[in-house]
Design a protein around this motif. Structure first.
Motif, mmCIF file in Angstrom:
data_model
loop_
_atom_site.group_PDB
_atom_site.id
_atom_site.type_symbol
_atom_site.label_atom_id
_atom_site.label_comp_id
_atom_site.label_asym_id
_atom_site.label_seq_id
_atom_site.Cartn_x
_atom_site.Cartn_y
_atom_site.Cartn_z
ATOM 1 N N ILE A 138 -50.307 7.291 -0.748
ATOM 2 C CA ILE A 138 -48.428 8.126 -1.389
ATOM 3 C C ILE A 138 -49.577 9.234 -1.662
ATOM 4 O O ILE A 138 -50.870 9.164 -1.937
ATOM 5 N N GLU A 152 -45.569 11.872 -5.214
ATOM 6 C CA GLU A 152 -44.913 11.562 -5.360
ATOM 7 C C GLU A 152 -46.298 10.355 -6.818
ATOM 8 O O GLU A 152 -45.058 9.566 -7.432
ATOM 9 N N TYR A 153 -47.064 10.281 -6.839
ATOM 10 C CA TYR A 153 -47.906 10.056 -7.654
ATOM 11 C C TYR A 153 -47.712 11.075 -8.570
ATOM 12 O O TYR A 153 -47.941 9.874 -10.025
ATOM 13 N N TYR A 183 -45.198 11.760 -9.650
ATOM 14 C CA TYR A 183 -43.966 11.309 -9.564
ATOM 15 C C TYR A 183 -43.899 9.547 -11.355
ATOM 16 O O TYR A 183 -43.323 9.536 -11.639
ATOM 17 N N THR A 184 -44.990 9.221 -10.375
ATOM 18 C CA THR A 184 -45.603 7.924 -11.000
ATOM 19 C C THR A 184 -45.392 7.815 -12.242
ATOM 20 O O THR A 184 -45.051 6.406 -12.930
ATOM 21 N N ALA A 207 -48.896 3.753 -6.346
ATOM 22 C CA ALA A 207 -47.926 3.994 -6.860
ATOM 23 C C ALA A 207 -48.169 2.730 -7.937
ATOM 24 O O ALA A 207 -46.922 2.192 -8.561
ATOM 25 N N PHE A 267 -41.002 2.402 -6.247
ATOM 26 C CA PHE A 267 -41.270 3.963 -5.488
ATOM 27 C C PHE A 267 -41.659 3.869 -4.395
ATOM 28 O O PHE A 267 -41.460 2.606 -3.512
ATOM 29 N N PRO A 268 -41.046 5.140 -3.912
ATOM 30 C CA PRO A 268 -41.840 4.700 -2.306
ATOM 31 C C PRO A 268 -43.092 3.945 -1.645
ATOM 32 O O PRO A 268 -44.162 4.371 -2.561
ATOM 33 N N GLY A 277 -38.060 8.155 -6.769
ATOM 34 C CA GLY A 277 -39.265 8.920 -6.714
ATOM 35 C C GLY A 277 -39.371 11.093 -6.871
ATOM 36 O O GLY A 277 -37.357 10.509 -6.831
ATOM 37 N N SER A 337 -39.171 12.588 -1.875
ATOM 38 C CA SER A 337 -39.111 11.865 -1.386
ATOM 39 C C SER A 337 -37.994 11.215 -0.955
ATOM 40 O O SER A 337 -37.845 9.821 0.068
ATOM 41 N N ASP A 359 -35.815 12.253 -8.409
ATOM 42 C CA ASP A 359 -36.209 13.520 -9.131
ATOM 43 C C ASP A 359 -35.757 13.667 -10.136
ATOM 44 O O ASP A 359 -35.323 13.968 -11.376
ATOM 45 N N ARG A 396 -47.779 6.892 5.413
ATOM 46 C CA ARG A 396 -47.207 5.738 4.234
ATOM 47 C C ARG A 396 -48.047 4.527 5.042
ATOM 48 O O ARG A 396 -47.830 2.777 3.643
#
Length: 453
Positions: A158, A162-163, A165-166, A188, A254-255, A287, A291, A319, A437
Motif C-alpha cells: 500500500i 493508505e499506510y 490512514y491504517t 496494512a 483496509f485496501p 481507507g 482509496s 476517510d 497492490r
C-alpha cells in the motif's frame, strides 16, 4: 558474523517434559526441518519489508538451526543467523520469543497431533478444536481479559497515504482500549498495530496486545513486523482464516490485493450461511479518500457475484478513522450480549458455523485451479468459497515458494468459469495491478494467472 548461538526457551515452550522433548527430536523430519528452518529465518528477519521468499532466503544459505535436548528441556542452536536480529551482540527479546513460537507451532504441535490417533483432520468439529487448541497453547485465549480484539486485514503493498490512514485507525482503536490482530506482515498489517501502540500508551493501557496470525507459506515471504508481541503460525491458510474469525470481536478491512480479497470472500461466504444469520460480528471496509476507487471496485465485484445480501454484511467508511473506531467500540456491547444470550465464549466464537468447503486446505495446483466451479448455478456461499480459492492460488503464485515453483514449471494458472464472473474477476484483478497492490512498490508484477473467457 557470529557462528553459533544457543538459546533457552521462553514463553509457552519453557515447560516441556523429557517425553515431549524426545518427541520433538524424533518428529523433525527433513520436510519438517525445512519448514522450521524457513520460518525461523523469517522471524530472524522481523521488520524486513519484502514479499519474496526467494529474496529472503538467498543471502542465508549457510544458516542452520538445531534442537538440543537437555535435562531441563529443549535448547535451540542457531548457526550463522542474520545480524539484523541482534543489538550489540544480543538477540532481540521479541525475536527470541518468536523463534520459540515457531518451534511451538511447527514442531511441538505437529508432534502432538501425530501422536493423537483420535484427531480426524477432515471433521469440521475437530478442525475447529485444532484451531482452538493451537491458540490456547499459544496463550492467545485469555478469558480474564476484556474481549476487545479487532482483526485488521489489508494489503502488504500500500502507498504511504493508505499506510498513514491504517495507523490513524489503529490509534483511534487504541485510544478506545481495543487490541489489534493482523496477518503480522508490513503495510496494512503493521500500521494498525503501530497506531494502537501509541493510543494504548496515551491511555496507559497496560494490556496492549498485537497478535500476528500467519502460516508457513506466508511468513516466509512476509516476516513479522516489529510491533507483533504474540505470534501464532497456523498449519495452513484455512486454519489461519478460521483463527482470525473465531478470535475477532470486529473486523476492519483496509485496501489490499489478492490476499485481502481472499480474506473478504472467506468471511462473506461464512456469514452468508443461513446458520450464521444471527451472528453479531461488525465488519468495516475503510481507507482514505484516495482509496475510493478501490472500494467501488470491490463493492461492485461483491454485488455482481454474491449479491446485495453480501453487501449488507459490511459497512464502508471512507476517510474517517475516528468514526471507524467509534462504530467498532459501540458494537462491542452487542457482541458481548449476543455471546451471553447464546452461551458462547467471549474469546472464541464457537457458535460460528464454518462448512467443510472453507476448512479443507486448498492446494493451488494447476489442476485444482482449472477445476474450480466458478459458475452462478450453485448456492452463493459455495461460489464465495470457490472465488476464495481462486484468489488463494493467485497469492500462492505471487509470493509463496511452492506457488512460484509451480508457475516456473507449468506456466500460468488457467482460471475458467462463467463468462460474466470471468469478466468481473479480470476487471478486479486488473484494477489491483494498476493500483500496484500485487507486489511491493518498486517491484515489477508479472501475473501468475490467465483468465479464460
Amino acid at each position: 558474523m557470529r557462528k553459533k548461538i544457543q538459546l533457552n526457551p521462553i514463553g509457552s515452550m519453557s515447560l516441556l517434559s523429557q517425553y515431549e522433548v524426545d518427541r520433538l527430536k524424533q518428529s523433525t523430519t527433513n520436510e519438517l526441518y525445512r519448514l522450521m528452518r524457513n520460518c525461523c529465518l523469517a522471524v530472524l528477519n522481523s521488520g524486513a519489508e519484502m514479499d519474496s521468499c526467494e529474496d529472503l532466503f538467498a543471502p542465508y544459505q549457510d544458516f542452520d538451526i538445531e534442537l538440543l535436548q537437555r535435562e531441563r528441556g529443549i535448547k535451540v542452536a542457531l548457526h550463522n543467523p542474520p545480524e539484523l536480529a541482534f543489538v550489540d551482540g544480543r538477540l532481540i527479546r521479541g525475536v527470541h520469543e518468536h523463534l520459540f513460537a515457531v518451534i511451538r507451532d511447527i514442531v511441538h504441535m505437529s508432534a502432538k497431533y501425530e501422536s493423537n490417533g483420535f484427531i480426524d483432520t477432515t471433521d469440521p468439529v475437530q478442525i475447529t478444536h485444532i484451531v482452538f487448541d493451537m491458540l490456547r497453547n499459544a496463550e492467545v485465549i485469555k478469558p480474564d481479559l476484556e474481549p476487545n480484539m479487532v482483526v485488521c486485514w489489508g494489503g502488504h503493498s500500500i502507498g504511504n497515504v493508505e499506510y498513514q490512514y491504517t495507523k490513524e485507525v489503529g490509534y483511534q482503536l487504541g485510544l478506545r482500549e481495543m487490541n489489534i490482530c493482523t496477518g503480522c506482515g508490513p503495510g496494512a498489517m503493521k500500521g494498525p498495530m503501530k497506531g494502537a501502540a501509541i493510543g494504548h500508551a496515551k491511555q496507559r493501557f497496560a494490556y496492549g496486545r498485537y497478535l500476528g496470525i500467519t502460516e508457513p507459506g506466508i511468513i516466509a515471504a512476509e516476516p513479522p513486523n516489529a510491533i507483533v508481541n504474540q505470534l501464532v503460525i497456523m498449519p495452513d491458510i484455512e486454519k489461519r482464516l478460521e483463527a482470525f474469525v473465531r478470535t475477532a470481536h470486529a473486523i476492519v478491512i483496509f485496501p489490499g490485493g489478492a490476499g485481502t480479497a481472499e480474506e473478504l470472500l472467506y468471511l462473506l461466504g461464512i456469514m452468508l450461511n443461513h446458520k450464521n444469520s444471527e451472528q453479531c460480528l461488525p465488519i468495516v471496509l475503510t481507507g482514505p479518500k484516495q482509496s475510493a476507487a478501490y472500494f467501488e471496485s470491490i463493492h461492485h465485484f461483491i454485488g455482481e457475484t454474491l449479491g446485495a445480501k453480501a453487501q449488507k454484511l459490511y459497512r464502508i467508511i471512507v476517510d474517517d478513522a475516528p468514526e471507524v473506531a467509534r462504530y467498532v467500540r459501540q458494537q462491542q456491547d452487542n457482541v458481548k450480549q449476543y455471546r451471553l444470550n447464546t452461551g458462547d465464549a467471549y474469546h472464541y466464537n464457537w457458535s460460528l458455523k464454518i462448512e467443510s468447503d472453507f476448512q479443507q486446505p486448498f492446494e493451488p495446483t494447476h489442476e485444482n485451479v482449472a477445476a474450480l466451479n466458478l459458475h452462478f448455478d450453485q448456492p452463493t456461499p459455495q461460489l464465495a468459497a470457490a472465488l476464495r480459492k481462486a484468489f488463494s492460488a493467485i497469492v500462492a503464485g505471487n509470493v509463496k515458494a511452492d506457488g512460484l515453483q509451480h508457475i516456473r514449471e507449468k506456466g500460468l494458472y488457467q482460471i475458467n468459469g462463467d463468462v460474466r464472473i470471468m469478466s468481473l474477476l479480470d476487471e478486479l484483478l486488473q484494477s489491483f495491478v494498476e493500483q500496484q497492490r500485487m507486489k511491493l512498490p518498486g517491484s515489477e508484477y508479472k501475473p501468475c494467472y490467465e483468465i479464460k473467457r
